[in-house]
Design a protein around this motif. Structure first.
Motif, PDB file in Angstrom:
ATOM      1  N   LEU A  97       0.813  -1.218   0.000  1.00  0.00           N
ATOM      2  CA  LEU A  97       0.000   0.000   0.000  1.00  0.00           C
ATOM      3  C   LEU A  97       0.842   1.261   0.000  1.00  0.00           C
ATOM      4  N   GLU A  98       2.026   1.171   0.610  1.00  0.00           N
ATOM      5  CA  GLU A  98       2.857   2.370   0.779  1.00  0.00           C
ATOM      6  C   GLU A  98       4.323   1.936   0.835  1.00  0.00           C
ATOM      7  N   VAL A 117       3.954   0.108  -5.170  1.00  0.00           N
ATOM      8  CA  VAL A 117       2.593  -0.032  -4.657  1.00  0.00           C
ATOM      9  C   VAL A 117       1.826  -1.001  -5.555  1.00  0.00           C
TER      10      VAL A 117
END
Length: 337
Positions: A64-65, A75
């Motif tokens: 996600l990050e 990502v």
């Protein structure tokens, strides 16, 4: 984010937890699936994990990050996570035996110090990531960690393809140990299991199931008239190590993979007369993770037969209660945020 923590009364409760900022070398993983391990069942009531701990170490997901100083990842990348975090500087790590780093047993993901995978997201070191190929689904990515346990145990047991071997316990690690040994070429494998449902499951996978009645002769018969050169104790039952010592052939190897906190009794005399060895394994190496991914991707591990339940993360307490019941029909249950 939603996470499942150990409450003061040792139940599991759903809580809202703030996501912490990523440090250098870290990424944030959106958890797809996280398996419930036998060690989670043992540790939930134990004082070894303080209240507020978030368990879970058999996880897959997607990135996600990306934190600072992380290269080679983007990502959306699909991953499973190596949850054992060796320190890298102790004598065992320096000698190349990171799987027995004492620090890692404390600082691993879901072991109380660092958050585990029973959550919607988890920050992890990028060095802990293993990329999932297209041939491995998110669901099956959560099976990589327990399969790596089995593969490393098989390595410790040094079973050769022509060796007769026995496995005590047809729970998740016992079944995966049988599958790992077969994938490595072992053909004579007997599995000792007292539960009728698990015995039927292991038989359906192509392994002779031996009950506790007449277990000694039953194991010999299942192996074609010989004693096992290696016995893998995967039951986590206090009586199982002694049974393994009784069953193993002279000069053979007993490998302890079941998790027990209390001391157990074994016959030292029987062990000495046989000149047998007792070995053990708790974790795994990065190479075991890579082999597990390859075996799953190749279709040599029947993953559809291993996952017997997928439940919402918020039902964790009910899932743990069901898995703790004697004679549970489940093999591997995954929690899904």
């Amino acid at each position: 984010m939603i996470a499942i923590e150990i409450a003061p009364d040792r139940s599991l409760r759903s809580v809202e937890v703030a996501e912490r900022a990523l440090g250098p070398g870290e990424v944030r993983v959106g958890v797809a699936f996280c398996g419930v391990c036998g060690s989670d069942l043992h540790l939930r009531p134990s004082a070894a994990l303080p209240a507020g701990s978030i368990m879970g170490h058999e996880l897959s997901g997607h990135l996600l990050e990306i934190g600072p100083e992380v290269e080679g990842w983007s990502v959306g990348d699909r991953v499973c996570v190596f949850p054992f975090l060796p320190c890298g500087v102790c004598p065992m790590c320096v000698a190349g035996h990171k799987q027995v780093c004492i620090e890692a047993a404390i600082t691993g993901l879901g072991m109380g110090t660092n958050q585990g995978g029973f959550a919607e997201t988890i920050p992890v070191p990028a060095s802990a990531l293993h990329r999932l190929p297209d041939a491995v689904s998110d669901r099956d990515g959560a099976l990589v960690e327990p399969l790596a346990v089995a593969l490393h145990g098989a390595t410790i047991g040094a079973a050769q393809p022509d060796d007769p071997v026995a496995i005590i316990g047809a729970g998740p690690i016992g079944v995966m140990t049988a599958l790992a040994l077969r994938a490595r070429g072992c053909e004579r494998i007997a599995v000792i299991e007292r539960g009728a449902d698990r015995a039927r499951r292991i038989s359906a996978l192509g392994f002779p199931a031996v009950g506790l009645d007449e277990v000694h002769m039953g194991t010999i018969d299942a192996l074609g008239g010989v004693l096992p050169a290696a016995v893998f104790e995967c039951a986590g039952n206090p009586a199982a190590p002694q049974l393994a010592v009784e069953l193993v052939a002279p000069k053979g190897r007993v490998v302890l993979l079941g998790v027990l906190e209390e001391p157990v009794a074994i016959s030292q005399l029987v062990l000495m007369v046989k000149e047998a060895e007792i070995r053990s394994s708790f974790a795994y190496r990065r190479e075991d993770f890579a082999e597990a991914i390859e075996l799953i991707a190749s279709g040599r591990i029947p993953t559809d037969d291993l996952v017997t339940g997928i439940e919402p993360l918020t039902r964790a307490d009910e899932v743990f209660a069901a898995l703790a019941e004697l004679g549970t029909e489940h093999l591997k249950v995954l929690l899904r945020p």
